[in-house]
Design a protein around this motif. Sequence first.
Motif, PDB file in Angstrom:
ATOM      1  N   THR A  60      -1.708  31.138  46.547  1.00 19.28           N
ATOM      2  CA  THR A  60      -3.041  29.660  46.806  1.00 19.28           C
ATOM      3  C   THR A  60      -4.400  30.458  46.381  1.00 19.28           C
ATOM      4  OG1 THR A  60      -3.808  29.346  48.599  1.00 19.28           O
ATOM      5  CG2 THR A  60      -2.756  31.297  49.559  1.00 19.28           C
ATOM      6  N   ARG A  61      -5.284  29.855  46.682  1.00 23.85           N
ATOM      7  CA  ARG A  61      -6.561  30.908  46.655  1.00 23.85           C
ATOM      8  C   ARG A  61      -6.793  30.482  47.838  1.00 23.85           C
ATOM      9  NH1 ARG A  61      -9.315  26.281  42.917  1.00 23.85           N
ATOM     10  NH2 ARG A  61      -7.523  25.852  42.713  1.00 23.85           N
ATOM     11  N   SER A  62      -7.898  31.051  48.126  1.00 21.05           N
ATOM     12  CA  SER A  62      -8.295  32.028  49.791  1.00 21.05           C
ATOM     13  C   SER A  62      -9.861  31.529  49.532  1.00 21.05           C
ATOM     14  CB  SER A  62      -8.247  33.585  50.098  1.00 21.05           C
ATOM     15  OG  SER A  62      -8.842  34.207  49.224  1.00 21.05           O
ATOM     16  N   LYS A  63     -10.822  32.204  48.118  1.00 16.15           N
ATOM     17  CA  LYS A  63     -12.025  32.604  48.041  1.00 16.15           C
ATOM     18  C   LYS A  63     -11.874  31.600  46.955  1.00 16.15           C
ATOM     19  CE  LYS A  63     -14.932  35.094  50.793  1.00 16.15           C
ATOM     20  NZ  LYS A  63     -15.687  34.315  51.294  1.00 16.15           N
ATOM     21  N   PRO A  64     -12.799  31.317  45.997  1.00 16.52           N
ATOM     22  CA  PRO A  64     -13.058  30.502  44.860  1.00 16.52           C
ATOM     23  C   PRO A  64     -12.112  31.306  43.479  1.00 16.52           C
ATOM     24  CG  PRO A  64     -14.633  29.524  45.905  1.00 16.52           C
ATOM     25  CD  PRO A  64     -14.207  30.547  47.041  1.00 16.52           C
ATOM     26  N   VAL A  65     -12.271  32.901  43.850  1.00 17.78           N
ATOM     27  CA  VAL A  65     -12.440  33.747  43.436  1.00 17.78           C
ATOM     28  C   VAL A  65     -10.670  35.041  43.227  1.00 17.78           C
ATOM     29  CG1 VAL A  65     -15.003  33.868  42.136  1.00 17.78           C
ATOM     30  CG2 VAL A  65     -13.545  35.371  44.514  1.00 17.78           C
ATOM     31  N   PHE A  66     -10.286  34.128  44.624  1.00 23.43           N
ATOM     32  CA  PHE A  66      -9.047  35.255  44.964  1.00 23.43           C
ATOM     33  C   PHE A  66      -8.463  34.170  44.479  1.00 23.43           C
ATOM     34  CE2 PHE A  66     -11.850  37.507  48.625  1.00 23.43           C
ATOM     35  CZ  PHE A  66     -12.271  38.899  47.275  1.00 23.43           C
ATOM     36  N   LEU A  67      -7.096  34.639  44.105  1.00 21.31           N
ATOM     37  CA  LEU A  67      -5.913  34.030  43.486  1.00 21.31           C
ATOM     38  C   LEU A  67      -4.610  35.528  44.235  1.00 21.31           C
ATOM     39  CD1 LEU A  67      -3.604  31.475  42.554  1.00 21.31           C
ATOM     40  CD2 LEU A  67      -4.084  32.846  40.389  1.00 21.31           C
ATOM     41  N   GLU A  68      -3.939  34.262  45.797  1.00 19.92           N
ATOM     42  CA  GLU A  68      -2.839  35.256  46.368  1.00 19.92           C
ATOM     43  C   GLU A  68      -1.293  34.532  46.427  1.00 19.92           C
ATOM     44  OE1 GLU A  68      -4.730  36.822  49.750  1.00 19.92           O
ATOM     45  OE2 GLU A  68      -6.761  35.898  49.519  1.00 19.92           O
ATOM     46  N   VAL A  69      -0.439  35.662  46.396  1.00 20.58           N
ATOM     47  CA  VAL A  69       0.468  35.352  46.276  1.00 20.58           C
ATOM     48  C   VAL A  69       1.827  36.060  46.894  1.00 20.58           C
ATOM     49  CG1 VAL A  69       2.713  35.707  44.352  1.00 20.58           C
ATOM     50  CG2 VAL A  69       0.512  34.932  43.483  1.00 20.58           C
ATOM     51  N   MET A  70       2.616  35.628  47.240  1.00 22.51           N
ATOM     52  CA  MET A  70       2.967  36.146  48.920  1.00 22.51           C
ATOM     53  C   MET A  70       4.788  35.246  48.817  1.00 22.51           C
ATOM     54  SD  MET A  70      -0.024  35.986  49.854  1.00 22.51           S
ATOM     55  CE  MET A  70      -0.406  33.966  50.012  1.00 22.51           C
ATOM     56  N   LYS A  71       5.178  35.452  49.539  1.00 24.27           N
ATOM     57  CA  LYS A  71       6.707  34.986  49.725  1.00 24.27           C
ATOM     58  C   LYS A  71       6.645  33.745  49.967  1.00 24.27           C
ATOM     59  CE  LYS A  71      11.526  35.982  51.759  1.00 24.27           C
ATOM     60  NZ  LYS A  71      12.261  37.006  52.343  1.00 24.27           N
ATOM     61  N   ARG A  72       7.573  32.603  49.193  1.00 24.15           N
ATOM     62  CA  ARG A  72       7.751  31.777  49.706  1.00 24.15           C
ATOM     63  C   ARG A  72       7.706  30.753  51.009  1.00 24.15           C
ATOM     64  NH1 ARG A  72       5.539  26.693  46.603  1.00 24.15           N
ATOM     65  NH2 ARG A  72       4.961  27.115  48.893  1.00 24.15           N
ATOM     66  N   SER A  73       8.321  31.632  51.879  1.00 21.24           N
ATOM     67  CA  SER A  73       8.459  31.053  52.883  1.00 21.24           C
ATOM     68  C   SER A  73       7.021  31.914  54.345  1.00 21.24           C
ATOM     69  CB  SER A  73       9.938  32.054  54.256  1.00 21.24           C
ATOM     70  OG  SER A  73       9.906  33.256  53.313  1.00 21.24           O
ATOM     71  N   VAL A  74       6.246  31.907  53.943  1.00 22.99           N
ATOM     72  CA  VAL A  74       4.998  32.012  54.285  1.00 22.99           C
ATOM     73  C   VAL A  74       3.870  31.791  53.536  1.00 22.99           C
ATOM     74  CG1 VAL A  74       2.660  33.669  54.405  1.00 22.99           C
ATOM     75  CG2 VAL A  74       5.410  34.778  54.096  1.00 22.99           C
ATOM     76  N   ASP A  75       2.944  30.713  55.122  1.00 24.16           N
ATOM     77  CA  ASP A  75       1.717  30.521  55.094  1.00 24.16           C
ATOM     78  C   ASP A  75       1.506  30.074  56.545  1.00 24.16           C
ATOM     79  OD1 ASP A  75       2.529  28.167  56.013  1.00 24.16           O
ATOM     80  OD2 ASP A  75       3.338  27.249  54.537  1.00 24.16           O
ATOM     81  N   LYS A  76      -0.123  30.207  56.945  1.00 23.61           N
ATOM     82  CA  LYS A  76      -0.786  30.324  57.948  1.00 23.61           C
ATOM     83  C   LYS A  76       0.216  29.024  58.718  1.00 23.61           C
ATOM     84  CE  LYS A  76      -5.441  32.374  56.123  1.00 23.61           C
ATOM     85  NZ  LYS A  76      -6.795  31.454  56.252  1.00 23.61           N
ATOM     86  N   GLY A  77       0.455  27.441  58.320  1.00 24.22           N
ATOM     87  CA  GLY A  77       1.248  26.414  59.127  1.00 24.22           C
ATOM     88  C   GLY A  77       2.282  27.695  59.625  1.00 24.22           C
ATOM     89  N   LEU A  78       3.074  27.844  58.720  1.00 23.90           N
ATOM     90  CA  LEU A  78       4.496  28.053  59.282  1.00 23.90           C
ATOM     91  C   LEU A  78       3.727  29.169  60.606  1.00 23.90           C
ATOM     92  CD1 LEU A  78       6.323  28.564  56.252  1.00 23.90           C
ATOM     93  CD2 LEU A  78       6.889  27.197  57.705  1.00 23.90           C
ATOM     94  N   ALA A  79       2.955  29.651  60.484  1.00 31.34           N
ATOM     95  CA  ALA A  79       3.346  31.427  61.116  1.00 31.34           C
ATOM     96  C   ALA A  79       2.369  31.081  62.703  1.00 31.34           C
ATOM     97  CB  ALA A  79       2.283  32.675  60.565  1.00 31.34           C
TER      98      ALA A  79
END
Length: 273
Positions: free
Chosen positions: A178-197
């Motif tokens: 996902t992108r957080s800021k326009p210049v930041f591309l972030e990579v996490m485990k598939r089972s991770v996102d703010k909605g799930l948390a």
Amino acid sequence: MSIELVAIDLDDTLLDSTWKIPESCLEAISQVQRKGVKVTLATGRMFRSAVPYARQLKVDIPLITYQGALVKNSLSEEVLYYEPLPRKLATEIMIFFKERGIFYQSYFNDCFCIERWSPEAQYYAELSGMKPWFHDDLIAVSREQDTPKILASIFDERLMLSIEEELNRRYGEELYITRSKPVFLEVMKRSVDKGLALKMLARYFGIPREKVLAFGDSYNDLAMIKWAGIGVAMGNAPEAVKEAADYLAPSNEEDGVARVLHELILDKNSNKG
């Protein structure tokens, strides 16, 4: 239904352009808390970078950090949830970025880790308020230590889109990209996102989805905005984020969080009866 839990993104949502919480937002959050509403932060930032804001807000519940990979109490530091990247995949992603000459960083032991100083590192250090830790070889470290996410800084928009598409094509079933800021591309485990948390946190407190309010401004907030009973997009959010929201707030530079808290909780409640 009355709101019982509020989750607020930090950068470009609660924070202004100087990375500070406006006084109006501090006061509105304090008033909301005095009414018994729980307030947490939901951010892509490292826990160490989010804690000073949580303490300023007198938040004493788990914070959602690293896009949801780490949910940890701001005061007791009790860990409710931690889901790092599988080491093999973390190594592969770092190699992917390195082969393409893209600046990337990792996070070991809640520290922002890089191999060399650069304009990208300086920008992140200023934004986060954190000093980096240097390692000669992040790839080697990733084989021995867990990391909750890898962040790449890409200041060319066309390259950003190309890299994002390629990563999703290769790893979309295994990783959350996902992108957080326009210049930041972030990579996490598939089972991770703010909605799930946020879903997990609401269950932890026994709060139904309908009584959860979430604020965000970017693509990494989409899952949280969609899951919450009321998902709020900031006025400075991209159109895709606004379209997913139930409610639109003024921008972060217009005290949007404070104004919506007044509209949906404080002034609404005060007008009852």
